[in-house]
Design a protein around this motif. Structure first.
Motif, PDB file in Angstrom:
ATOM      1  N   LYS A  63       0.860  -1.351   0.071  1.00 17.23           N
ATOM      2  CA  LYS A  63      -0.024   0.234   0.055  1.00 17.23           C
ATOM      3  C   LYS A  63       0.914   1.310  -0.002  1.00 17.23           C
ATOM      4  O   LYS A  63       1.894   1.221   0.659  1.00 17.23           O
ATOM      5  N   VAL A  64       0.535   2.197  -0.839  1.00 19.74           N
ATOM      6  CA  VAL A  64       1.192   3.409  -1.019  1.00 19.74           C
ATOM      7  C   VAL A  64       0.211   4.637  -0.950  1.00 19.74           C
ATOM      8  O   VAL A  64      -0.932   4.458  -1.338  1.00 19.74           O
ATOM      9  N   GLY A  65       0.681   5.571  -0.244  1.00 15.91           N
ATOM     10  CA  GLY A  65      -0.182   6.885   0.038  1.00 15.91           C
ATOM     11  C   GLY A  65       0.490   8.065  -0.906  1.00 15.91           C
ATOM     12  O   GLY A  65       1.351   8.112  -1.142  1.00 15.91           O
ATOM     13  N   ILE A  66      -0.623   8.829  -1.297  1.00 14.48           N
ATOM     14  CA  ILE A  66      -0.269  10.124  -2.259  1.00 14.48           C
ATOM     15  C   ILE A  66      -1.150  10.947  -1.747  1.00 14.48           C
ATOM     16  O   ILE A  66      -2.434  11.111  -1.692  1.00 14.48           O
ATOM     17  N   VAL A 117      -5.087   7.900  -2.180  1.00 11.94           N
ATOM     18  CA  VAL A 117      -4.781   9.257  -2.583  1.00 11.94           C
ATOM     19  C   VAL A 117      -5.340   9.992  -1.403  1.00 11.94           C
ATOM     20  O   VAL A 117      -6.839   9.965  -1.037  1.00 11.94           O
ATOM     21  N   GLY A 118      -4.783  11.169  -0.920  1.00 17.36           N
ATOM     22  CA  GLY A 118      -5.412  12.096  -0.091  1.00 17.36           C
ATOM     23  C   GLY A 118      -5.473  13.349  -0.470  1.00 17.36           C
ATOM     24  O   GLY A 118      -4.627  14.073  -0.934  1.00 17.36           O
ATOM     25  N   VAL A 134       4.383   4.074   3.231  1.00 18.18           N
ATOM     26  CA  VAL A 134       5.254   5.206   2.211  1.00 18.18           C
ATOM     27  C   VAL A 134       4.289   5.928   1.675  1.00 18.18           C
ATOM     28  O   VAL A 134       3.235   5.535   1.212  1.00 18.18           O
ATOM     29  N   ILE A 135       4.679   7.374   1.651  1.00 16.34           N
ATOM     30  CA  ILE A 135       3.739   8.243   1.378  1.00 16.34           C
ATOM     31  C   ILE A 135       4.408   9.344   0.404  1.00 16.34           C
ATOM     32  O   ILE A 135       5.425  10.074   0.766  1.00 16.34           O
ATOM     33  N   PHE A 136       3.999   9.485  -0.724  1.00 14.00           N
ATOM     34  CA  PHE A 136       4.366  10.558  -1.709  1.00 14.00           C
ATOM     35  C   PHE A 136       3.725  11.833  -1.253  1.00 14.00           C
ATOM     36  O   PHE A 136       2.632  12.018  -1.364  1.00 14.00           O
TER      37      PHE A 136
END
Ligand SMILES: NC(=O)C1=CN([C@@H]2O[C@H](COP(=O)(O)OP(=O)(O)OC[C@H]3O[C@@H](n4cnc5c(N)ncnc54)[C@H](OP(=O)(O)O)[C@@H]3O)[C@@H](O)[C@H]2O)C=CC1
Ligand SMILES: [Cu+2]
Length: 407
Positions: A30-33, A56-57, A86-88
């Motif tokens: 899972k990856v956050g953006i 996506v936030g 991990v958050i972009f």
């Protein structure tokens, strides 16, 4: 490595029968953006295609949800940063501080800074965007990555020319995790060291055609020098000394004389540093010592200097090919004129004392006066007209001959 390359970028399970991206499998990492702009959208498309589960936030998820593939989850910022490690941060530097309310939730997570400063911002701020983000969130681990990749490249997939993604961070584990993601997305991670290198990494996209500035300035300087020299030699000197106006040569002929001079000097500048380097190594008796900086830079610029030399030579060849075409045309016109005038000139005799007081009443040779009737009606008038005509012809002939020389 070959095993990595064999893996399809878009896993079969992610693609619906109609070709659109389907629901992500829950087991994908899972990856956050944070952010829903151009870059975030391209990033999501690429991540989803590479088998990641993306959340996506956005400040306004209702408005932006429609812009993302259905496989991505779009929600409020606070909710989006909850589960991924991990958050972009796909936002501009000036909006970083608006995330401070999320500090507690972000604690212990990896923040990926993808931002690019403008040239002015780069000069204004002493610390990089990534270091600024790290200072705002001291409990997070900041990694700088992806800033050299455009939203377009992200979306269309990596091409051979721009596969490299420079990465830097103070935490090796975080750097490794992001490097693996970069690889999974089809790019090539390049370790740039600690986070202090972020400033250098952020300056990369600001450099237009790196390595070409010095060679281009060099070529321009040489061109100006030789152009001025050829101008003085071919145009100014004949004008001052003989009063001949050859200014028409400026745009084509002088340029064409200048180009090979520049090409030759540039070509010699390609070979010269290699010779100097060899001489230096011989003198030092070893090849395991660094060259001085100036020689090092010179050696590194040889490719660009060589290409510029080739460009000048090619342009010279083109000019030289086209110039004779116009010259041939001019030559033919002038030649025709000379052919018409020359017989008249050969027949011309300057007036002498024996030819009488008027001078104009002398008799021209018979071959010139074919149509005139010697001794016919008003012979004096015919003679006078032809004498005048011959003088004009002689002057024209001189002009034509001068033109022929020019050709
Ligand atoms: N576009 C590109 O090709 C590249 C961009 N980048 C970098 O990616 C980052 C994002 O660029 P890009 O997507 O083009 O920019 P956009 O302007 O398109 O997107 C910025 C996003 O930031 C979010 N945001 C969060 N807080 C704020 C706020 N207070 N004010 C305004 N916006 C806010 C917005 O999402 P929301 O409204 O949903 O909160 C908005 O969509 C930048 O740092 C850029 O330098 C790097 C490489 C290439
Ligand atoms: Cu030539």
């Amino acid at each position: 490595m070959s095993g990595e390359m064999d893996k399809p970028l878009i896993s079969r399970r992610l693609v619906d029968s109609d070709g659109s991206l389907a629901e992500t499998p829950s087991e994908g990492p899972k990856v956050g953006i944070l952010g829903s702009g151009d870059f975030a959208r391209s990033l999501v498309t690429r991540l989803v295609g590479s088998g990641f589960s993306v959340v996506v936030g956005s400040r306004n998820p209702k408005r932006t949800a429609g812009l993302f593939p259905s496989a991505a989850q779009v929600t409020f910022q606070a909710e989006a940063v909850d589960s991924p490690d991990v958050i972009f941060v796909a936002m501009f530097r000036e909006h970083y501080s608006s995330l401070c309310g999320l500090s507690d939730q972000l604690a212990g997570k990896i923040l990926v800074d993808v931002s690019n400063p403008t040239e002015q911002e780069h000069l204004r701020h002493r610390e990089s965007n990534a270091e600024y983000l790290a200072s705002l969130f001291p409990t997070c681990t900041v990694v700088k990555a992806f800033n050299v990749i455009s939203a377009w490249t992200l979306q269309s997939g990596p091409r051979d020319g721009n596969r490299q993604v420079p990465i830097c961070s103070d935490h090796p584990d975080a750097k490794r995790a992001v490097s693996e993601m970069v690889q999974a997305m089809g790019f090539m991670p390049v370790d740039m060291g600690a986070l202090v290198s972020a400033r250098e990494v952020e300056a990369m996209p600001l450099r237009l055609l790196p390595g070409w500035k010095v060679p281009a300035l060099l070529a321009l300087g040489l061109f100006i020098f030789f152009y001025v020299y050829n101008f003085v030699r071919d145009v100014l000197q004949p004008y001052v000394r003989d009063g001949k106006s050859k200014f028409y040569k400026l745009p084509v002929s002088v340029v064409n004389t200048t180009l090979p001079c520049v090409a030759y000097v540039l070509l010699s500048l390609v070979y010269l540093p290699g010779v100097l380097a060899a001489a230096l190594q011989l003198r030092r008796g070893t090849k395991y010592r660094r060259f001085p900086d100036w020689l090092d830079h010179w050696l590194q610029h040889r490719k660009q200097i060589g290409l510029l030399s080739f460009f000048c030579a090619a342009l010279h060849a083109l000019y030289s090919f086209c110039l004779p075409l116009s010259r041939v045309n001019r030559y033919e016109v002038v030649n025709l004129a000379i052919k018409q005038v020359r017989p008249a000139r050969a027949a011309y005799q300057p007036p002498s004392a024996a030819s009488g007081p008027a001078g104009a009443l002398r008799r021209p040779p018979p071959d010139v006066l074919k149509t005139g009737e010697p001794g016919g009606a008003m012979p004096g008038l015919v003679d006078a007209a032809q004498g005048w005509g011959q003088e004009t012809d002689a002057r024209q002939l001189r002009v034509f001959e001068a033109l022929q020389e020019e050709c």
